[in-house]
Design a protein around this motif. Structure first.
Motif, mmCIF file in Angstrom:
data_model
loop_
_atom_site.group_PDB
_atom_site.id
_atom_site.type_symbol
_atom_site.label_atom_id
_atom_site.label_comp_id
_atom_site.label_asym_id
_atom_site.label_seq_id
_atom_site.Cartn_x
_atom_site.Cartn_y
_atom_site.Cartn_z
ATOM 1 N N MET A 25 2.944 -4.230 4.366
ATOM 2 C CA MET A 25 2.687 -3.580 4.841
ATOM 3 C C MET A 25 2.426 -2.340 3.916
ATOM 4 S SD MET A 25 6.865 -3.386 3.308
ATOM 5 C CE MET A 25 7.689 -4.167 4.257
ATOM 6 N N LYS A 26 2.687 -0.682 4.370
ATOM 7 C CA LYS A 26 2.707 0.527 3.986
ATOM 8 C C LYS A 26 3.975 0.375 3.852
ATOM 9 C CE LYS A 26 -1.644 1.574 6.357
ATOM 10 N NZ LYS A 26 -1.494 0.212 7.252
ATOM 11 N N LEU A 27 3.666 0.901 2.143
ATOM 12 C CA LEU A 27 4.949 1.972 1.815
ATOM 13 C C LEU A 27 4.973 3.577 1.943
ATOM 14 C CD1 LEU A 27 7.680 1.417 0.497
ATOM 15 C CD2 LEU A 27 6.979 1.863 -1.419
ATOM 16 N N LYS B 275 5.324 6.277 11.560
ATOM 17 C CA LYS B 275 5.499 4.921 12.611
ATOM 18 C C LYS B 275 4.371 3.637 11.681
ATOM 19 C CE LYS B 275 5.966 2.903 16.522
ATOM 20 N NZ LYS B 275 7.209 2.807 16.507
ATOM 21 N N GLU B 276 3.823 3.627 11.267
ATOM 22 C CA GLU B 276 2.629 2.691 10.606
ATOM 23 C C GLU B 276 3.573 1.952 9.574
ATOM 24 O OE1 GLU B 276 -0.359 1.441 10.802
ATOM 25 O OE2 GLU B 276 0.427 2.724 12.856
ATOM 26 N N ALA B 277 4.737 3.120 8.429
ATOM 27 C CA ALA B 277 4.780 2.210 7.356
ATOM 28 C C ALA B 277 6.150 1.232 7.629
ATOM 29 C CB ALA B 277 5.498 3.516 6.686
ATOM 30 N N GLY B 278 6.252 0.129 6.740
ATOM 31 C CA GLY B 278 7.340 -0.243 6.752
ATOM 32 C C GLY B 278 8.447 -1.070 6.349
ATOM 33 N N PRO C 115 -5.077 8.256 4.947
ATOM 34 C CA PRO C 115 -5.259 6.666 4.918
ATOM 35 C C PRO C 115 -3.583 5.703 4.905
ATOM 36 C CG PRO C 115 -4.097 8.791 2.120
ATOM 37 C CD PRO C 115 -4.467 9.281 3.583
ATOM 38 N N ALA C 116 -3.705 6.776 6.090
ATOM 39 C CA ALA C 116 -2.209 5.846 7.086
ATOM 40 C C ALA C 116 -3.407 5.091 7.761
ATOM 41 C CB ALA C 116 -1.649 6.967 8.545
ATOM 42 N N ASN D 20 1.252 -1.225 0.040
ATOM 43 C CA ASN D 20 0.399 0.206 0.020
ATOM 44 C C ASN D 20 0.950 1.012 -0.110
ATOM 45 O OD1 ASN D 20 -1.721 1.619 0.669
ATOM 46 N ND2 ASN D 20 -2.875 1.217 3.105
ATOM 47 N N ILE D 21 0.845 1.902 -1.316
ATOM 48 C CA ILE D 21 1.976 2.892 -1.713
ATOM 49 C C ILE D 21 0.848 4.197 -0.901
ATOM 50 C CG2 ILE D 21 3.596 4.142 -2.223
ATOM 51 C CD1 ILE D 21 3.995 1.770 -4.567
ATOM 52 N N ILE D 22 1.731 5.395 -0.322
ATOM 53 C CA ILE D 22 1.282 6.506 0.548
ATOM 54 C C ILE D 22 2.080 7.416 0.146
ATOM 55 C CG2 ILE D 22 0.231 7.142 2.884
ATOM 56 C CD1 ILE D 22 -0.481 4.120 3.439
#
Lengths: 131, 230
Positions: free
Chosen positions: B137-139, B159-162, B128-129, B33-35
């Motif tokens: 994974m969030k990127l 904090k949430e991103a892998g 989106p977070a 999931n790209i943010i």
């Protein structure tokens, strides 16, 4: 600005629990919102008025309990308020509106190990007052 | 009468997300999931990555935007399967949208399932977070042109991103971006998180990022993947 979706989420949970408890009307909704949950209170209250129109929660008041961000060190096992200690040590002012966002450190100041978040991410309906 | 509820506000989204996690686990598909902010270079990075991968990995893309099909068109032009989601003003994608997009992506059962599914979220570092989409994974992508102060201003997503991509590194000589400061802040928010400095323009860092993507996809596939529609 996703408070519309959050207000709808609260309403879904609230009506569901009201129905399960055979209630007719909701008077108060208690929320637990973590310091690091991205919810802006004013926008949420506005969205709440809109989404509850014509429902059993139309007159329901939102009571918000803000939960501070805290973490526990993997090494020394001590729990700390994340952000607050650093801000105090650096003599930084607390902002006029909302919790400060600067600076959050998720590293234990004594051990240098990562802090596991134990609170501050809540986005929960805590209780309901129903009749 | 007061009743105890203790129920997650985003419970409905999280239930759908959990179903998607289970589905992707069974199929062995790695989902990213790209943010990033509008203009951080999310779609451009994807174009560069797909060119570099050169069909060595089966990829599908779900593109999220408020309006237009521009991004899906760019990805489709490279011969990659892509679906566009338009939120029409909505600031984030949610799990039910991904459920519908996945049904559309897999409608043609003669097409093999992807090994890597990329969800490009709506350009936004805030909302989106909070919304899980069933991803592994969030990127988060931060371009150096946006400024080094952004991690501390938008702490939740870091904090949430892998993993974190610092994009447009070719602009470093022209912008006042405190690189070491930004890396320090990101590490403070998320100790140990992987950081990829790269430039889609010059190609710097793309190979390493692609290698990492392939490793993640292989790892996921080896756990339980079946790749079949059944």
């Amino acid at each position: 600005m996703h408070e519309g979706a959050i207000a709808e989420g609260i309403l879904t949970v609230a009506l569901d629990h009201m129905n399960r408890n055979k209630g007719k009307v909701i008077g108060e909704v208690g929320l637990k919102l973590g310091e690091l949950s991205g919810v802006e209170e004013y926008a949420l209250r506005t969205a709440w008025q809109v989404v509850t129109r014509g429902t059993a929660a139309e007159k329901a008041v939102l009571v918000i309990d803000r939960v501070p961000l805290a973490g526990r060190c993997r090494s020394c096992d001590r729990e700390r308020l994340i952000g607050k200690e650093i801000r105090e040590a650096a003599g930084l002012m607390e902002p006029v509106y909302g919790p400060s966002l600067v600076p959050y450190s998720f590293i234990c100041p004594v051990c240098g190990e990562p802090l596991e978040v134990v609170s501050g991410r809540e986005m929960q309906v805590d209780y309901l007052d129903i009749d | 009468m007061r009743i105890e509820v203790k129920s997650d506000i985003l419970g409905e989204n999280n239930r759908t997300a959990a179903q998607m996690v289970e589905l992707f686990r069974k199929k062995g598909i790695f989902v990213l999931n790209i943010i990033g902010s509008p203009g951080a270079g999310k779609t451009t990075l994807l174009e560069k990555v797909f060119k570099h991968l050169d069909n060595s990995l089966r990829v599908a893309v779900i593109e999220g935007d408020l309006f237009t099909e521009k991004d899906a068109a760019r990805i489709k032009a490279m011969g990659i399967t892509a679906i566009q989601l338009n939120t029409q003003g909505g600031c984030h994608l949610d799990a039910p949208m991904i459920e519908r997009a996945w049904a559309e992506l897999t409608k043609d059962r003669s097409v093999p399932l992807p090994e890597l599914l990329i969800i490009e979220n709506v350009g936004n570092l805030v909302c989106p977070a909070e919304f899980n989409l069933g991803e592994d994974m969030k990127l988060v992508i931060l371009s150096v042109a946006e400024g080094a102060d952004k991690p501390l201003k938008y702490p939740l997503i870091f904090k949430e991103a892998g993993a974190v991509v610092l994009s447009k590194t070719d602009l470093l000589p022209y912008v006042d971006f405190d690189y070491d400061g930004a890396v320090g802040d990101i590490t403070m928010l998320h100790p140990g998180v992987q950081i990829f400095p790269l430039s889609a323009k010059t190609g710097e860092g793309i190979e390493e990022f692609c290698r990492w993507l392939k490793e993640r996809a292989a790892e996921k596939h080896s756990i339980d993947g079946s790749s079949s529609h059944e």
